[in-house]
Design a protein around this motif. Structure first.
Motif, PDB file in Angstrom:
ATOM      1  N   MET A 205       0.867  -1.171   0.000  1.00 58.03           N
ATOM      2  CA  MET A 205       0.000   0.000   0.000  1.00 58.03           C
ATOM      3  C   MET A 205       0.906   1.224   0.000  1.00 58.03           C
ATOM      4  O   MET A 205       1.908   1.263   0.730  1.00 58.03           O
ATOM      5  N   VAL A 206       0.570   2.199  -0.828  1.00 57.51           N
ATOM      6  CA  VAL A 206       1.364   3.415  -0.913  1.00 57.51           C
ATOM      7  C   VAL A 206       0.415   4.607  -0.789  1.00 57.51           C
ATOM      8  O   VAL A 206      -0.712   4.567  -1.268  1.00 57.51           O
ATOM      9  N   GLY A 207       0.867   5.639  -0.091  1.00 57.66           N
ATOM     10  CA  GLY A 207       0.032   6.822   0.095  1.00 57.66           C
ATOM     11  C   GLY A 207       0.863   8.002   0.543  1.00 57.66           C
ATOM     12  O   GLY A 207       2.098   7.943   0.555  1.00 57.66           O
ATOM     13  N   ASN A 208       0.178   9.067   0.934  1.00 60.60           N
ATOM     14  CA  ASN A 208       0.846  10.301   1.379  1.00 60.60           C
ATOM     15  C   ASN A 208       1.907  10.728   0.372  1.00 60.60           C
ATOM     16  O   ASN A 208       3.058  10.963   0.713  1.00 60.60           O
ATOM     17  N   VAL A 209       1.494  10.818  -0.875  1.00 58.84           N
ATOM     18  CA  VAL A 209       2.412  11.101  -1.980  1.00 58.84           C
ATOM     19  C   VAL A 209       2.657  12.599  -2.102  1.00 58.84           C
ATOM     20  O   VAL A 209       1.713  13.387  -2.185  1.00 58.84           O
ATOM     21  N   ASP A 210       3.927  12.971  -2.096  1.00 60.19           N
ATOM     22  CA  ASP A 210       4.341  14.368  -2.240  1.00 60.19           C
ATOM     23  C   ASP A 210       5.253  14.457  -3.461  1.00 60.19           C
ATOM     24  O   ASP A 210       6.248  13.732  -3.548  1.00 60.19           O
ATOM     25  N   ILE A 211       4.911  15.324  -4.391  1.00 60.18           N
ATOM     26  CA  ILE A 211       5.638  15.442  -5.653  1.00 60.18           C
ATOM     27  C   ILE A 211       6.278  16.817  -5.739  1.00 60.18           C
ATOM     28  O   ILE A 211       5.607  17.831  -5.545  1.00 60.18           O
ATOM     29  N   ALA A 212       7.571  16.850  -6.036  1.00 59.43           N
ATOM     30  CA  ALA A 212       8.282  18.113  -6.246  1.00 59.43           C
ATOM     31  C   ALA A 212       8.867  18.100  -7.650  1.00 59.43           C
ATOM     32  O   ALA A 212       9.585  17.162  -8.026  1.00 59.43           O
ATOM     33  N   VAL A 213       8.554  19.112  -8.437  1.00 66.41           N
ATOM     34  CA  VAL A 213       9.088  19.229  -9.791  1.00 66.41           C
ATOM     35  C   VAL A 213      10.483  19.835  -9.698  1.00 66.41           C
ATOM     36  O   VAL A 213      10.654  20.929  -9.190  1.00 66.41           O
ATOM     37  N   VAL A 214      11.482  19.096 -10.182  1.00 66.48           N
ATOM     38  CA  VAL A 214      12.866  19.551 -10.191  1.00 66.48           C
ATOM     39  C   VAL A 214      13.160  20.275 -11.497  1.00 66.48           C
ATOM     40  O   VAL A 214      13.817  21.309 -11.513  1.00 66.48           O
ATOM     41  N   SER A 215      12.684  19.687 -12.590  1.00 67.71           N
ATOM     42  CA  SER A 215      12.840  20.267 -13.929  1.00 67.71           C
ATOM     43  C   SER A 215      11.727  19.668 -14.786  1.00 67.71           C
ATOM     44  O   SER A 215      11.001  18.787 -14.322  1.00 67.71           O
ATOM     45  N   PRO A 216      11.618  20.097 -16.040  1.00 67.11           N
ATOM     46  CA  PRO A 216      10.558  19.534 -16.885  1.00 67.11           C
ATOM     47  C   PRO A 216      10.614  18.013 -17.030  1.00 67.11           C
ATOM     48  O   PRO A 216       9.598  17.388 -17.227  1.00 67.11           O
ATOM     49  N   GLU A 217      11.784  17.431 -16.892  1.00 71.50           N
ATOM     50  CA  GLU A 217      11.929  15.990 -17.070  1.00 71.50           C
ATOM     51  C   GLU A 217      12.296  15.263 -15.784  1.00 71.50           C
ATOM     52  O   GLU A 217      12.591  14.071 -15.816  1.00 71.50           O
ATOM     53  N   ARG A 218      12.298  15.952 -14.651  1.00 72.55           N
ATOM     54  CA  ARG A 218      12.708  15.307 -13.395  1.00 72.55           C
ATOM     55  C   ARG A 218      11.771  15.679 -12.259  1.00 72.55           C
ATOM     56  O   ARG A 218      11.400  16.840 -12.098  1.00 72.55           O
ATOM     57  N   LEU A 219      11.440  14.659 -11.466  1.00 70.98           N
ATOM     58  CA  LEU A 219      10.598  14.847 -10.283  1.00 70.98           C
ATOM     59  C   LEU A 219      11.239  14.156  -9.098  1.00 70.98           C
ATOM     60  O   LEU A 219      11.907  13.128  -9.259  1.00 70.98           O
ATOM     61  N   ASN A 220      11.025  14.699  -7.922  1.00 71.18           N
ATOM     62  CA  ASN A 220      11.327  13.998  -6.674  1.00 71.18           C
ATOM     63  C   ASN A 220       9.990  13.676  -6.029  1.00 71.18           C
ATOM     64  O   ASN A 220       9.143  14.558  -5.884  1.00 71.18           O
ATOM     65  N   VAL A 221       9.807  12.417  -5.657  1.00 66.23           N
ATOM     66  CA  VAL A 221       8.541  11.965  -5.097  1.00 66.23           C
ATOM     67  C   VAL A 221       8.822  11.229  -3.786  1.00 66.23           C
ATOM     68  O   VAL A 221       9.713  10.385  -3.723  1.00 66.23           O
ATOM     69  N   ARG A 222       8.057  11.591  -2.788  1.00 67.69           N
ATOM     70  CA  ARG A 222       8.161  10.920  -1.490  1.00 67.69           C
ATOM     71  C   ARG A 222       6.796  10.345  -1.169  1.00 67.69           C
ATOM     72  O   ARG A 222       5.773  11.017  -1.344  1.00 67.69           O
TER      73      ARG A 222
END
Length: 170
Positions: free
Chosen positions: A99-116
């Motif tokens: 089970m996965v939840g509490n998703v936080d997405i940060a856009v680093v650049s147009p082609e890169r994301l950091n997701v926790r």
């Protein structure tokens, strides 16, 4: 939550773009969980960039910046692990549910994301007894190729002692 950015690949402009980006990321996270729960390890590996990496480490090691991990695989070693599991590994059959939840997405650049995100891995043994195998957080670095892929997936487990083998990815 999604950070802000102007991007042609991620299309985060406006509420619709943010919602679409979130949906794409959630789809990747869910596909990863399902592939592992269904023991489709090669399908799981295909969710990684060609030079992607998977790491599983304890919260203590992660928080202290210690380079100790129970798994630290590049694509080649992920494929070796999949072959070993499919051909040679014999353990009592059990079912897992991630089970996965509490998703936080940060856009680093147009082609890169950091997701926790937070995860729980449940294990059901052949007798039907359910236990928690691991809890923790995924720290994902995503790259946009043909679709979003894991450039690096770090599974940070809260448990000091995992209840079962760590041969399998969390």
């Amino acid at each position: 939550m999604v950070g802000t950015a102007n991007s042609r690949a991620t299309r985060t402009e406006g509420p619709t773009g943010v919602a679409q980006l979130r949906e794409q990321v959630l789809h990747l996270l869910y596909r990863a969980c399902t592939a592992l729960d269904e023991r489709r390890y090669r399908d799981w590996i295909e969710l990684f960039a060609p030079d992607g990496r998977y790491v599983a480490t304890s919260a203590e090691n992660f928080e202290n910046g210690w380079p100790l991990a129970v798994i630290d695989d590049n694509r080649s070693s992920m494929l070796d692990r999949a072959e070993m599991i499919e051909k040679y590994w014999t353990v009592e059959p059990a079912r897992t549910r991630r089970m996965v939840g509490n998703v936080d997405i940060a856009v680093v650049s147009p082609e890169r994301l950091n997701v926790r995100s937070a995860f729980v891995v449940y294990l059901t043994n052949p007798e039907g007894r359910v236990e928690i195998q691991a809890t923790g957080s995924y720290r994902d670095e995503l790259v946009h190729l043909d679709d979003w892929r894991f450039q690096r997936r770090t599974a940070v487990h809260d448990n000091d002692l995992l209840t079962h083998t760590v041969t399998y990815p969390l």
